[in-house]
Scaffold this active site. Structure first.
Site, PDB file in Angstrom:
ATOM      1  N   HIS A 150      12.688   4.494 -12.861  1.00  0.00           N
ATOM      2  CA  HIS A 150      11.753   5.030 -13.862  1.00  0.00           C
ATOM      3  C   HIS A 150      12.221   6.310 -14.525  1.00  0.00           C
ATOM      4  O   HIS A 150      11.602   6.799 -15.457  1.00  0.00           O
ATOM      5  CB  HIS A 150      10.370   5.277 -13.250  1.00  0.00           C
ATOM      6  CG  HIS A 150      10.320   6.476 -12.352  1.00  0.00           C
ATOM      7  ND1 HIS A 150      10.600   6.420 -11.024  1.00  0.00           N
ATOM      8  CD2 HIS A 150      10.030   7.773 -12.619  1.00  0.00           C
ATOM      9  CE1 HIS A 150      10.474   7.633 -10.489  1.00  0.00           C
ATOM     10  NE2 HIS A 150      10.139   8.473 -11.427  1.00  0.00           N
TER      11      HIS A 150
HETATM   12  C1  UD1 Z   1       6.202  10.928 -14.418  1.00  0.00           C
HETATM   13  C2  UD1 Z   1       6.899  12.254 -14.135  1.00  0.00           C
HETATM   14  C3  UD1 Z   1       8.084  12.011 -13.219  1.00  0.00           C
HETATM   15  C4  UD1 Z   1       7.676  11.276 -11.967  1.00  0.00           C
HETATM   16  C5  UD1 Z   1       6.925   9.999 -12.338  1.00  0.00           C
HETATM   17  C6  UD1 Z   1       6.384   9.369 -11.085  1.00  0.00           C
HETATM   18  C7  UD1 Z   1       6.820  13.899 -15.947  1.00  0.00           C
HETATM   19  C8  UD1 Z   1       7.568  14.546 -17.056  1.00  0.00           C
HETATM   20  N1  UD1 Z   1       7.401  12.845 -15.375  1.00  0.00           N
HETATM   21  O1  UD1 Z   1       7.121  10.112 -15.116  1.00  0.00           O
HETATM   22  O2  UD1 Z   1       8.628  13.267 -12.831  1.00  0.00           O
HETATM   23  O3  UD1 Z   1       8.811  10.961 -11.236  1.00  0.00           O
HETATM   24  O4  UD1 Z   1       5.828  10.324 -13.191  1.00  0.00           O
HETATM   25  O5  UD1 Z   1       6.073   8.034 -11.253  1.00  0.00           O
HETATM   26  O6  UD1 Z   1       5.738  14.334 -15.633  1.00  0.00           O
HETATM   27  N2  UD1 Z   1       2.487   4.398 -18.178  1.00  0.00           N
HETATM   28  C9  UD1 Z   1       1.597   3.350 -18.085  1.00  0.00           C
HETATM   29  N3  UD1 Z   1       0.575   3.463 -17.184  1.00  0.00           N
HETATM   30  C10 UD1 Z   1       0.388   4.546 -16.395  1.00  0.00           C
HETATM   31  C11 UD1 Z   1       1.294   5.606 -16.504  1.00  0.00           C
HETATM   32  C12 UD1 Z   1       2.341   5.517 -17.404  1.00  0.00           C
HETATM   33  O7  UD1 Z   1       1.722   2.354 -18.785  1.00  0.00           O
HETATM   34  O8  UD1 Z   1      -0.555   4.567 -15.582  1.00  0.00           O
HETATM   35  C13 UD1 Z   1       3.623   4.265 -19.113  1.00  0.00           C
HETATM   36  C14 UD1 Z   1       3.299   4.772 -20.527  1.00  0.00           C
HETATM   37  O9  UD1 Z   1       3.967   3.951 -21.430  1.00  0.00           O
HETATM   38  C15 UD1 Z   1       3.921   6.162 -20.525  1.00  0.00           C
HETATM   39  C16 UD1 Z   1       5.131   5.977 -19.620  1.00  0.00           C
HETATM   40  O10 UD1 Z   1       4.715   5.050 -18.633  1.00  0.00           O
HETATM   41  O11 UD1 Z   1       4.278   6.594 -21.804  1.00  0.00           O
HETATM   42  C17 UD1 Z   1       5.609   7.253 -18.966  1.00  0.00           C
HETATM   43  O12 UD1 Z   1       4.557   7.879 -18.227  1.00  0.00           O
HETATM   44  P1  UD1 Z   1       4.592   9.463 -17.963  1.00  0.00           P
HETATM   45  O13 UD1 Z   1       3.477   9.849 -17.074  1.00  0.00           O
HETATM   46  O14 UD1 Z   1       4.726  10.206 -19.252  1.00  0.00           O
HETATM   47  O15 UD1 Z   1       5.969   9.700 -17.224  1.00  0.00           O
HETATM   48  P2  UD1 Z   1       6.602   8.900 -16.003  1.00  0.00           P
HETATM   49  O16 UD1 Z   1       7.816   8.218 -16.507  1.00  0.00           O
HETATM   50  O17 UD1 Z   1       5.565   8.120 -15.312  1.00  0.00           O
HETATM   51  N1  UDP Z   2       5.740   4.105  -4.562  1.00  0.00           N
HETATM   52  C1  UDP Z   2       4.742   3.167  -4.362  1.00  0.00           C
HETATM   53  N2  UDP Z   2       4.810   1.993  -5.051  1.00  0.00           N
HETATM   54  C2  UDP Z   2       5.828   1.703  -5.902  1.00  0.00           C
HETATM   55  C3  UDP Z   2       6.858   2.657  -6.073  1.00  0.00           C
HETATM   56  C4  UDP Z   2       6.782   3.862  -5.412  1.00  0.00           C
HETATM   57  O1  UDP Z   2       3.813   3.399  -3.584  1.00  0.00           O
HETATM   58  O2  UDP Z   2       5.825   0.610  -6.481  1.00  0.00           O
HETATM   59  C5  UDP Z   2       5.666   5.372  -3.832  1.00  0.00           C
HETATM   60  C6  UDP Z   2       6.866   5.660  -2.986  1.00  0.00           C
HETATM   61  O3  UDP Z   2       6.755   5.026  -1.731  1.00  0.00           O
HETATM   62  C7  UDP Z   2       6.831   7.174  -2.915  1.00  0.00           C
HETATM   63  C8  UDP Z   2       6.299   7.576  -4.277  1.00  0.00           C
HETATM   64  O4  UDP Z   2       5.620   6.428  -4.775  1.00  0.00           O
HETATM   65  O5  UDP Z   2       5.924   7.597  -1.915  1.00  0.00           O
HETATM   66  C9  UDP Z   2       7.403   7.982  -5.209  1.00  0.00           C
HETATM   67  O6  UDP Z   2       6.888   8.093  -6.488  1.00  0.00           O
HETATM   68  P1  UDP Z   2       7.736   7.850  -7.808  1.00  0.00           P
HETATM   69  O7  UDP Z   2       8.954   7.098  -7.493  1.00  0.00           O
HETATM   70  O8  UDP Z   2       6.809   7.293  -8.823  1.00  0.00           O
HETATM   71  O9  UDP Z   2       8.058   9.341  -8.288  1.00  0.00           O
HETATM   72  P2  UDP Z   2       9.123  10.453  -7.866  1.00  0.00           P
HETATM   73  O10 UDP Z   2       9.105  10.602  -6.399  1.00  0.00           O
HETATM   74  O11 UDP Z   2      10.447  10.040  -8.405  1.00  0.00           O
HETATM   75  O12 UDP Z   2       8.658  11.685  -8.588  1.00  0.00           O
END
Ligand code: UD1
Ligand code: UDP
Length: 363
Positions: A206
């Site tokens: 991601h």
């Molecule tokens: C965010 C965090 C990242 C973290 C990740 C965990 C920032 C800058 N990034 O990244 O550090 O590792 O969360 O998962 O804060 N979307 C959906 N449904 C949702 C959420 C997101 O469809 O419930 C899609 C949308 O198209 C959105 C994209 O995912 O634009 C990105 O979501 P966003 O929260 O901006 O950043 P993440 O990539 O999730």
């Molecule tokens: N995780 C989860 N389901 C998924 C992918 C990740 O429960 O399908 C959990 C994972 O076990 C860990 C956390 O989400 O505890 C990590 O989050 P993510 O990878 O979204 O973000 P990051 O740690 O990179 O910020």
């Protein structure tokens, strides 16, 4: 004493679950109120609600419903909403987690209102300023009063930036979470999705640097395709990545199993049983170590440097040949790891955090 906890993204729910549990344990002895703000950064059921239910996190007192958007738009909406709640609640502390836009919004809003900030997962650095998370971490650390570090490396990173006051090496709250649920991992003979114990690869992708580049995303999914010729590859797909795969028209081989984002307990069960984990997630790299599964990281650097130092994790970027080389090293039994290293604490980081918050307030 009142603490406002700010969360918004998936990993923050998991971290906050451990600390909320510690708040509840202490609450019987001291008068403590935790008020939870969910910024709404993540909002799909399987990216948010499922964790509150599954991990027994108290329902948020406020949901700001900011949703997705550009960095500026999303952070600005959070700032406005958080400020309003903080004005109303007048807490003694604001507690923020990790490095997302929800983290920096909480820290900025609180610092301008002179409310002390406690940062869980302080001091982590990738030293890559192109990562939005690196900006969020650095800025949050520099306005925090209490900095809860998960590792010695994090303490040293802060020292280098001149931050020594309020720095506490408490251990890692995600390790607490894993320890709490570890007993449930004991191998059920039937695993989901028809996979066999130690007979499949588990992947998540991601990180912006991977999803925002068609070339990187193609290399990653091409490597998954190669691996899937040998063992099943399960990909728990983040919605961000799903969107980019569609935008770039990336052809996903039929042999790769694309899954919706998984609930935490199913995720750690699969991590525990996988032969190898491929990920660009911060949390998943650590969890791979906790469950003693070799990890291939789809990034060029990591904040969790200890996992690489002990040989449990290898950095391969979005480079197909490096990813496959690392995969064959795992298959050939060439991953020599000292799994017993106790890098991430004793499973009591959350208790220490809560005690330090309460202690600091009363002193
Ligand atoms: C965010 C965090 C990242 C973290 C990740 C965990 C920032 C800058 N990034 O990244 O550090 O590792 O969360 O998962 O804060 N979307 C959906 N449904 C949702 C959420 C997101 O469809 O419930 C899609 C949308 O198209 C959105 C994209 O995912 O634009 C990105 O979501 P966003 O929260 O901006 O950043 P993440 O990539 O999730
Ligand atoms: N995780 C989860 N389901 C998924 C992918 C990740 O429960 O399908 C959990 C994972 O076990 C860990 C956390 O989400 O505890 C990590 O989050 P993510 O990878 O979204 O973000 P990051 O740690 O990179 O910020």
């Amino acid at each position: 004493m009142k603490v406002v906890t700010i969360v918004g993204a998936r990993p923050q729910f998991i971290k906050a679950a451990a600390v909320s549990r510690a708040f509840n344990n202490l609450n019987s002895k001291k008068s403590l109120a935790e008020v939870i703000i969910h910024t709404g950064q993540h909002y799909d059921h399987n990216m948010s609600e499922v964790f509150f239910k599954e991990l027994g996190i108290p329902q948020p007192d406020y949901n700001l419903h900011v949703g997705s958007g550009s960095h500026a738009q999303q952070t600005a909406d959070m700032l406005k909403g958080i400020e309003e709640v903080l004005r109303k609640e007048q807490p003694d502390w604001v507690l923020v987690y990790g490095d997302t836009n929800s983290t920096i919004a909480g820290a900025l809003a609180a610092s301008k209102m002179h409310i002390p900030i406690a940062h869980v997962e302080a001091g982590l650095r990738s030293y890559n300023r192109r990562m939005p998370e690196e900006i969020n971490r650095v800025l949050t650390d520099h306005v925090s009063t209490l900095l809860f570090c998960p590792t010695k490396t994090a303490v040293t990173n802060l020292e280098r930036e001149g931050i020594t006051e309020g720095v506490k090496n408490v251990g890692d709250v995600m390790y607490d979470c894993m320890q709490y649920y570890r007993a449930r991992l004991e191998t059920s003979s039937v695993l989901p999705f028809g996979v066999q114990r130690k007979g499949f690869a588990l992947a998540t992708v991601h990180r912006a640097e991977n999803t925002d580049s068609p070339q990187s995303l193609r290399q990653i999914f091409d490597s998954f395709k190669e691996i899937s010729k040998q063992i099943p590859v399960l990909v728990a797909l983040h919605p961000r990545t799903r969107k980019f795969i569609e935008n770039y028209n990336i052809d996903i081989s039929d042999s790769i199993k694309i899954l919706e984002p998984l609930p935490y307990l199913q995720m750690i069960e699969l991590e525990h049983n996988a032969k190898v984990i491929l990920t660009d997630s911060g949390g998943v790299q650590k969890e791979a170590l906790f469950v003693e599964t070799p990890c291939i990281t789809l990034r060029e650097e990591t904040e969790w440097v200890e996992t690489v130092e002990i040989g449990a994790n290898v950095l391969c970027g979005a480079n197909k040949s490096r990813i496959l080389d690392a995969y064959y090293r795992v298959i050939d039994g060439d991953f020599k790891v000292d799994w017993s290293s106790n890098i991430y604490g004793d499973g009591k980081a959350s208790d220490k955090i809560v005690e330090l918050l309460v202690g600091d307030h009363s002193s």
